[in-house]
Design a protein around this motif. Sequence first.
Motif, short mmCIF file in Angstrom:
data_model
loop_
_atom_site.label_atom_id
_atom_site.label_comp_id
_atom_site.label_asym_id
_atom_site.label_seq_id
_atom_site.Cartn_x
_atom_site.Cartn_y
_atom_site.Cartn_z
N ILE A 1 -20.92 79.43 82.92
CA ILE A 1 -20.63 80.83 82.67
C ILE A 1 -21.59 81.40 81.63
CG2 ILE A 1 -18.89 82.46 81.79
CD1 ILE A 1 -16.78 80.63 83.13
N GLY A 2 -21.93 80.62 80.60
CA GLY A 2 -22.91 81.07 79.61
C GLY A 2 -24.26 81.35 80.24
N ALA A 3 -24.69 80.50 81.16
CA ALA A 3 -25.96 80.72 81.87
C ALA A 3 -25.86 81.98 82.74
CB ALA A 3 -26.32 79.51 82.71
N ALA A 4 -24.72 82.18 83.38
CA ALA A 4 -24.53 83.38 84.20
C ALA A 4 -24.53 84.63 83.32
CB ALA A 4 -23.22 83.28 84.98
N GLY B 1 -20.67 83.80 75.46
CA GLY B 1 -21.63 84.78 74.97
C GLY B 1 -22.57 84.20 73.92
N SER B 2 -22.03 83.34 73.06
CA SER B 2 -22.86 82.67 72.05
C SER B 2 -23.88 81.76 72.72
CB SER B 2 -21.99 81.84 71.11
OG SER B 2 -21.11 82.66 70.40
N LEU B 3 -23.44 81.03 73.72
CA LEU B 3 -24.35 80.16 74.46
C LEU B 3 -25.43 80.98 75.15
CD1 LEU B 3 -25.21 77.39 75.45
CD2 LEU B 3 -23.54 77.62 77.29
N ALA B 4 -25.06 82.12 75.71
CA ALA B 4 -26.04 82.99 76.36
C ALA B 4 -27.09 83.47 75.35
CB ALA B 4 -25.34 84.19 77.01
N THR B 5 -26.67 83.77 74.13
CA THR B 5 -27.61 84.18 73.09
C THR B 5 -28.57 83.05 72.75
OG1 THR B 5 -25.96 85.71 72.19
CG2 THR B 5 -27.78 85.09 70.74
N VAL B 6 -28.05 81.84 72.63
CA VAL B 6 -28.91 80.68 72.33
C VAL B 6 -29.86 80.42 73.50
CG1 VAL B 6 -28.92 78.20 71.89
CG2 VAL B 6 -27.28 79.65 70.71
N ILE B 7 -29.39 80.54 74.73
CA ILE B 7 -30.26 80.35 75.89
C ILE B 7 -31.38 81.38 75.85
CG2 ILE B 7 -30.41 80.56 78.41
CD1 ILE B 7 -27.56 79.37 78.53
N HIS B 8 -31.06 82.61 75.51
CA HIS B 8 -32.08 83.66 75.42
C HIS B 8 -33.15 83.30 74.38
CE1 HIS B 8 -33.97 87.58 75.18
NE2 HIS B 8 -33.75 87.58 73.88
N VAL B 9 -32.71 82.84 73.22
CA VAL B 9 -33.65 82.48 72.15
C VAL B 9 -34.53 81.31 72.59
CG1 VAL B 9 -33.80 81.52 69.82
CG2 VAL B 9 -32.28 83.44 70.28
N VAL B 10 -33.93 80.29 73.17
CA VAL B 10 -34.70 79.12 73.62
C VAL B 10 -35.67 79.53 74.72
CG1 VAL B 10 -34.52 76.87 74.76
CG2 VAL B 10 -33.00 77.44 72.86
N TYR B 11 -35.23 80.38 75.64
CA TYR B 11 -36.10 80.88 76.70
C TYR B 11 -37.31 81.61 76.11
CZ TYR B 11 -37.79 84.03 80.35
OH TYR B 11 -38.58 84.72 81.21
N GLU B 12 -37.06 82.47 75.15
CA GLU B 12 -38.15 83.21 74.52
C GLU B 12 -39.12 82.28 73.80
OE1 GLU B 12 -38.90 86.52 74.64
OE2 GLU B 12 -37.26 86.77 76.05
#
Length: 164
Positions: free
Chosen positions: A20-23, A82-93
């Motif tokens: 769900i965080g990835a989604a 939502g927190s996981l999604a934020t971390v995924i965004h940062v790692v992606y960047e």
Amino acid sequence: MDLVQFFGYLRQFNADVVLIGAAVWGLTALLKNTALKKVPKKYITLLPFALGILLYAAFAALTGGFSADALANIVTTGISCGSLATVIHVVYEQFLRKQQTVDVRTACVKAVLAPYAQLSDEDAKAIADAAAQGKEQAETLLQTYCGEEAALVYALLEKTLAGL
């Protein structure tokens, strides 16, 4: 944080939160670049957390875990998504888009506070360190950038930085 540490970070979550965080990350990126282009960044920062709650509530309803008693757990787990999604965004960047590499905690602080101020790496690191030490010190620093919304921003930062 390197990729090995990132996958270690993911291990603390159940599979449902990771999926769900990835989604949420993907949906947030899509909405930011299409339907919500003109929405102020202040509200876009809250989008992953709101989407995390909504998607996790839908997941809980589909799997039979939605009830009045479980509402607090659904909100808490949704914020984790939502927190996981934020971390995924940062790692992606940092890794895939090859932007300037900084500490992940610092990058998360910069991402959450982006609508309020463009922080230097030193200021973001100071806020991350203050959040690790305690609520009062972190909220005092956050008031400089967020004003009266410092308590809300601190709650999101606390959840986002908790597992890093």
